[in-house]
Design an enzyme around this catalytic site. Sequence first.
Site, PDB file in Angstrom:
ATOM      1  N   LEU A  55       0.865  -1.173   0.000  1.00 50.65           N
ATOM      2  CA  LEU A  55       0.000   0.000   0.000  1.00 50.65           C
ATOM      3  C   LEU A  55       0.904   1.226   0.000  1.00 50.65           C
ATOM      4  O   LEU A  55       1.994   1.200   0.577  1.00 50.65           O
ATOM      5  CB  LEU A  55      -0.888   0.040   1.257  1.00 50.65           C
ATOM      6  CG  LEU A  55      -1.958  -1.044   1.408  1.00 50.65           C
ATOM      7  CD1 LEU A  55      -2.655  -0.904   2.758  1.00 50.65           C
ATOM      8  CD2 LEU A  55      -2.966  -0.986   0.279  1.00 50.65           C
ATOM      9  N   ASP A  56       0.456   2.301  -0.646  1.00 46.39           N
ATOM     10  CA  ASP A  56       1.211   3.550  -0.592  1.00 46.39           C
ATOM     11  C   ASP A  56       1.422   3.965   0.856  1.00 46.39           C
ATOM     12  O   ASP A  56       0.603   3.674   1.734  1.00 46.39           O
ATOM     13  CB  ASP A  56       0.445   4.678  -1.303  1.00 46.39           C
ATOM     14  CG  ASP A  56       0.359   4.477  -2.809  1.00 46.39           C
ATOM     15  OD1 ASP A  56       1.104   3.646  -3.343  1.00 46.39           O
ATOM     16  OD2 ASP A  56      -0.475   5.171  -3.431  1.00 46.39           O
ATOM     17  N   MET A  57       2.506   4.672   1.107  1.00 42.30           N
ATOM     18  CA  MET A  57       2.820   5.129   2.461  1.00 42.30           C
ATOM     19  C   MET A  57       1.647   5.880   3.092  1.00 42.30           C
ATOM     20  O   MET A  57       1.333   5.704   4.262  1.00 42.30           O
ATOM     21  CB  MET A  57       4.063   6.024   2.428  1.00 42.30           C
ATOM     22  CG  MET A  57       4.486   6.555   3.778  1.00 42.30           C
ATOM     23  SD  MET A  57       6.033   7.510   3.640  1.00 42.30           S
ATOM     24  CE  MET A  57       6.255   8.055   5.336  1.00 42.30           C
TER      25      MET A  57
END
Length: 215
Positions: A55-57
């Site tokens: 998942l994106d940060m």
Amino acid sequence: MGPAEVTVLYADEALLVLNKPAGLLSVPGRGEDKQDCLSTRVQRLYADALVVHRLDMATSGVMVMARGPAVQRSLNDAFASRAVTKRYVAVVDGLLAPPGEGWEIIDLPIIVDWPNRPRRVIDHQMGKPSVTRWRVLSHNERDQTTRVELEPVTGRSHQLRVHMQAVGHPIVGDALYGSPLAHATADRLLLHACTLELIHPVTGQAMGFVSGAHF
């Protein structure tokens, strides 16, 4: 203030299901300041934990990790063949008209914006096929925002963020793709991986995991 702790939603001998907080990398980045991440934290508890997807940060929510390389291969194949279903909840800028029946589809090809990495852009000549299903959950007339459910059919980096921007409704709090005003109205990206459904790679059992969004 740093990201919250990782929560283990489920664990057995084959896999781990985790709730990633916003602001925490999924895997280590480049540089000493980017070594704290979900995979490193989990591997302190489960030494055999291996990454399957990311998942994106800035995105929070459900992630799965494999325990051991055999399960990692099996889960990688499941993701590649789209046998894993992921759904997200997001708050987007503007009042998005609800679809007439069921889900609508965004089908716009995505490519890396090389001069402006890590941004992605829509490119009808060079982009990779990218498909997102969406539906409206509710409207906030006061804030002029819409709560939506999103299902990425393909798994491109930044796909949901790019697709919502492309249809004129960027996700609130998105520093990369949102307007300055939409970014300023939230202290984080309002995107959360709320459900994940898969077939257990060892038992063959259908499993589903849910994580509520705190926005």
